[in-house]
Design an enzyme around this catalytic site. Structure first.
Site, mmCIF file in Angstrom:
data_model
loop_
_atom_site.group_PDB
_atom_site.id
_atom_site.type_symbol
_atom_site.label_atom_id
_atom_site.label_comp_id
_atom_site.label_asym_id
_atom_site.label_seq_id
_atom_site.Cartn_x
_atom_site.Cartn_y
_atom_site.Cartn_z
ATOM 1 N N ALA A 220 5.608 4.280 -5.930
ATOM 2 C CA ALA A 220 7.094 4.273 -5.042
ATOM 3 C C ALA A 220 7.554 2.626 -5.526
ATOM 4 C CB ALA A 220 7.177 4.979 -3.637
ATOM 5 N N ASP A 246 -2.837 1.332 -12.774
ATOM 6 C CA ASP A 246 -2.938 2.259 -11.596
ATOM 7 C C ASP A 246 -3.979 2.772 -12.019
ATOM 8 O OD1 ASP A 246 -2.154 4.055 -9.609
ATOM 9 O OD2 ASP A 246 -0.300 2.975 -9.290
ATOM 10 N N ARG A 257 9.917 10.848 -4.369
ATOM 11 C CA ARG A 257 10.029 9.283 -3.796
ATOM 12 C C ARG A 257 9.654 8.102 -5.555
ATOM 13 N NH1 ARG A 257 5.252 10.746 -1.652
ATOM 14 N NH2 ARG A 257 3.352 9.283 -1.506
ATOM 15 N N LYS A 270 -0.570 7.983 -13.676
ATOM 16 C CA LYS A 270 0.354 7.556 -13.092
ATOM 17 C C LYS A 270 1.341 6.398 -14.205
ATOM 18 C CE LYS A 270 1.005 8.224 -8.286
ATOM 19 N NZ LYS A 270 0.395 8.187 -6.639
ATOM 20 N N ASP A 318 -1.266 -0.478 -1.790
ATOM 21 C CA ASP A 318 -0.293 0.766 -0.725
ATOM 22 C C ASP A 318 -1.290 -0.256 0.705
ATOM 23 O OD1 ASP A 318 -2.560 1.711 -2.284
ATOM 24 O OD2 ASP A 318 -1.374 4.170 -2.062
ATOM 25 N N ASN A 319 -2.443 -1.241 -0.046
ATOM 26 C CA ASN A 319 -3.781 -1.339 1.003
ATOM 27 C C ASN A 319 -3.161 -2.580 0.796
ATOM 28 O OD1 ASN A 319 -6.905 -1.662 -0.914
ATOM 29 N ND2 ASN A 319 -5.267 -0.732 -1.684
ATOM 30 N N CYS A 374 -15.400 8.293 21.053
ATOM 31 C CA CYS A 374 -14.790 9.184 22.155
ATOM 32 C C CYS A 374 -13.782 9.824 22.215
ATOM 33 C CB CYS A 374 -15.334 8.096 23.502
ATOM 34 S SG CYS A 374 -16.846 7.229 23.230
#
Length: 802
Positions: A220, A246, A257, A270, A318-319, A374
């Site tokens: 994006a 990418d 987007r 991309k 994005d990370n 849990c």
């Protein structure tokens, strides 16, 4: 019974609130559900004339908090100038700027007290006149993103509109020092860049064309940045270029987007598609597309030569891990970094300038909250918990088991069994049980076997496991403190009864059976009627409670329990598995989760599995769209925020290319278009440390030439002597990555052997890896003592090999 409370009035703590006087009601037991409902507000606005006279301003930069009121006067003067002359002031023309100042002074003199400025900022009005004829793509992107979001607010009634005037300026993008004969340099050239030249002059346009930039990511933000790069002419001149990388392919969900992509581009790469799209926007742009992940494994591609030839780097990742890696590379090669990110209506921009600002790694966001194990396994209380549980189910049933079987049976990993048995805790047992489950206990031969498996698994997960949980913790059980066990965030579940007439139950069986069949290479079916008929012929699996089952109630209990595995049981499991010679020709097919293909049963399984578990625990179900957003871990990026953030990035790019040296000229940005909230502020300077009288920051280092004038490489002894002689530092420890090359406590025999060895030879020997030809330098970390024997913090060493 429903209660409506005002959370601002009735809150008694961060997680608690009172509801009202309940003395007239029966005693509350448990099981109540709280839902947050946002109350609509009616917003009124002043008419234009009234608002012009008494404006309300949204401040975007508190370092310029008086600027909006000054610009309010300035823009009215600009409007009058355009009305008088039929044109805006000429770029950087002193005569027109002087007339603008006169008009502004007249506007200010007639203004009401709410607008009147005691001291009109003449310099600001002049700059407004200088650049009024300009047209900048990044400014259009930022203002356009804000305006589009306001339109969406007006149409949807969602989020708070801007009240009522927002003036945004980035005048710090202009040259830091006055440029002589600026008007001559701003004359139109009759090309696409005339609007930009009108603001900055032709010199900057030429610089932009020669820039070499590396764009990491073509999602994006990456698409918006590439579009802006093409429009401002970055890398469009002689010697300029943009490299974009990418490794992802285009998915259907990207199209809302990532505007460089079209429906027919789905499944294409991309980076290639984005590069082709911006070539259509500006045929002069020189853009090269790669499909590499930027990380240690691609340092032979993005090596010393690559980074040293760059003028800067822009992140569109994005990370956090990838961002940190790129940041470290930019610090090492001393290259500017433009960092940005979005999350829904929120966005941020950080500019990193060598020697002037801190780096991205200098500060950290708080870690993302993970759902406790849990909670996922036994005590969910929100749809997010059941969706994560469903995703884990998908991975375990249809991917991980098939991968383990493939590694074991067809020899893809010869040491699979050996490595499995070396895993910690109960992991070896879990892996071998899963393989036994796939190869021995539930290996299907036909489609009917797959349906029977799905039916059995439905009962295991949504009936038997719940009954076992209630057997261990009955609904009326109390804790040692006397409180009900099933209270607070622990919702008491109930088992389900399978019903072939329930669409949700049938959806689960259809999806699970088809996915199970795929993993074994068997054909599936979409005939719901035939499956329903088959299900009616299957016996209902009986439940028998098990004793001795340990169910962990909290994360602390889970972590404090040291699980052990019986070796004899592991051996028994190993012998129960078929030998590879009995599985000749057999193959399983792991399934990678794909959220955007509506015909592959992936989302069908996730939605059904999650909503069935939600029904177990009385949690409101989620529709397919919401389930896809959560289970697919889709970051809710929207085009308005992306456009605004990309615009802010490119405004900083103007400053970087011009080489601004004042910290206050740069702006880090934090925005939230929903509130709306805008905060632009100068970045922080890098923290410094000191040894002797030498101050240093993260941008400093020792550069050491490895090759001596004689042509031979420096030995460890020479390296130690160099620092003692040149910097008066005694090295006590020396390391390269995780490899310890030297320490004062090293055995004398080993030390004597190493002192006469060349540095690269020691690195290869200790790390047990040969240095590639692309490696031209190494990074060494030092621990040093000063002449007085005190420990001192010093920069790292760049050891230059070639």
């Amino acid at each position: 019974m429903l209660f409506c409370i005002d959370i601002l009035k009735d809150a008694t703590g961060p997680y608690t609130f009172s509801i009202c006087d309940t003395s007239s009601f029966s005693e509350y037991i448990r099981g109540g559900i709280v839902s947050q409902v946002k109350v609509s507000q009616k917003i009124s606005f002043k008419p234009l004339l009234a608002s012009l006279a008494e404006p309300e301003f949204v401040v975007t930069d508190f370092a310029k908090c008086c600027r909006p009121a000054q610009l309010h006067v300035g823009f009215q003067a600009l409007h009058q100038f355009c009305t008088l002359h039929g044109r805006p002031p000429r770029p950087h023309n002193e005569e027109d700027a002087a007339e603008m100042v006169t008009l502004a002074q007249a506007v200010n003199a007639q203004a009401l007290p709410a607008v009147h400025q005691d001291c009109l900022d003449v310099d600001l009005i002049q700059k407004l006149a200088y650049v009024a004829a300009g047209d900048l793509a990044p400014m259009n992107a930022f203002i356009g993103g804000l305006a589009a979001q306001e339109v969406m607010k007006a149409c949807s009634g969602k989020f708070m509109p801007i009240r009522q005037w927002l003036y945004f300026d980035a005048l710090e993008c202009l040259p830091e020092h006055r440029v002589p004969f600026m008007e001559d340099k701003c004359l139109p050239r009759q090309n696409r860049y005339d609007g930009q030249v009108a603001v900055f002059g032709s010199d900057l346009q030429e610089k932009l064309g020669k820039q070499k930039y590396f764009l990491v990511g073509a999602g994006a933000i990456g698409c918006e940045l590439l579009k802006n790069f093409a429009m401002i002419g970055l890398g469009c001149g002689e010697g300029g270029e943009i490299t974009v990388t990418d490794m992802d392919t285009i998915e259907k969900s990207n199209l809302n987007r990532q505007f460089l992509f079209r429906p027919w581009d789905v499944t294409k790469l991309k980076s290639e598609t984005a590069a082709a799209a911006v070539r259509d926007i500006n045929p002069h742009i020189r853009v090269f597309s790669h499909q590499n992940r930027v990380g240690p494994e691609t340092e032979h591609v993005y090596d010393d030569d690559f980074f040293q030839n760059l003028d800067g780097v822009a992140n569109a990742l994005d990370n956090v891990d990838a961002r940190l890696y790129v940041d470290r590379r930019c610090v090492y090669y001393r290259k500017p970094l433009l960092e940005s990110g979005t999350l829904g209506t929120k966005g941020n921009v950080q500019v990193v300038v060598p020697f002037l600002t801190e780096s991205y790694s200098s500060s950290q966001d708080p870690p993302e909250k993970s759902i406790p194990i849990c909670t996922l396994k036994n005590f969910p209380n929100a749809i997010e918990h059941t969706l994560q549980w469903a995703r884990d189910e998908f991975e375990g049933l249809f991917k991980q088991s098939a991968e383990n079987v493939t590694s074991l049976c067809i020899g893809r990993d010869p040491k699979f069994m050996e490595r499995t048995l070396q895993l910690g805790g109960t992991q070896p047992l879990e892996v071998l049980e899963a393989i036994q489950y796939s190869l021995v206990l539930h290996r299907p031969q036909t489609w009917a076997d797959c349906v029977a498996w799905a039916y059995q698994h439905w009962h295991t997960q949504y009936s038997h496991n719940i009954q076992q949980l209630l057997h261990s913790f009955p609904p009326d059980q109390f804790t040692s403190s006397g409180a009900l066990f099933w209270s607070g965030p622990k919702r008491c579940p109930h088992p389900l009864t399978f019903d072939t007439n329930s669409p949700l139950h049938l959806d689960y069986v259809m999806a699970a059976a088809n996915l199970f069949a795929q993993t074994y290479g068997l054909g599936g079916s979409q005939d719901c009627a035939a499956v329903a008929k088959l299900l009616k012929s299957l016996p209902v699996p009986k439940f028998a409670p098990k004793s001795g089952i340990r169910i962990h109630v909290s994360e602390q209990e889970l972590q404090s329990t040291s699980a052990t595995v019986d070796d004899s049981h592991l051996e028994e499991l190993k012998t129960s598995l078929p030998t590879p010679d009995k599985l000749l020709g057999f193959k399983m097919y792991p399934i990678d989760f794909e959220k955007d293909d509506d015909s592959n049963f992936h989302m069908d399984f996730i939605v059904a599995a999650s909503n069935l578990r939600a029904e177990n625990y009385g949690i409101s179900p989620a529709d397919r769209h919401k389930s896809k957003l959560i289970a697919g871990k889709i970051i809710p990026a929207i085009a308005t925020t992306t456009s605004a953030v990309a615009g802010l990035v490119c405004l900083e790019l103007y400053k970087v290319v011009q080489g601004h040296q004042q910290l206050e000229s740069y702006k880090n940005s934090f925005i939230n278009l929903a509130l709306p909230f805008f905060s632009l502020s100068a970045p922080l300077a890098p923290a410094y440390q000191q040894y002797y009288d030498q101050k240093w920051t993260l941008w400093d280092r020792f550069d050491v030439q490895g090759l001596q004038p004689s042509g031979e490489e420096m030995t460890l002894q020479q390296f130690l002597d160099y620092f003692k002689t040149e910097h008066k530092l005694e090295i006590t420890m020396l390391s390269q990555g995780v490899s310890m090359l030297y320490s004062f406590f090293m055995p004398a025999t080993k030390l004597k052997e190493r002192l006469d060895q060349p540095m690269t030879e020691i690195v290869s020997c200790v790390s047990k890896r040969k240095l590639g030809h692309h490696v031209k330098s190494l990074v060494f970390e030092l621990c040093c003592n000063s002449e007085s024997g005190d420990d001192v913090e010093v920069p790292y060493v760049r050891y230059i090999i070639r």
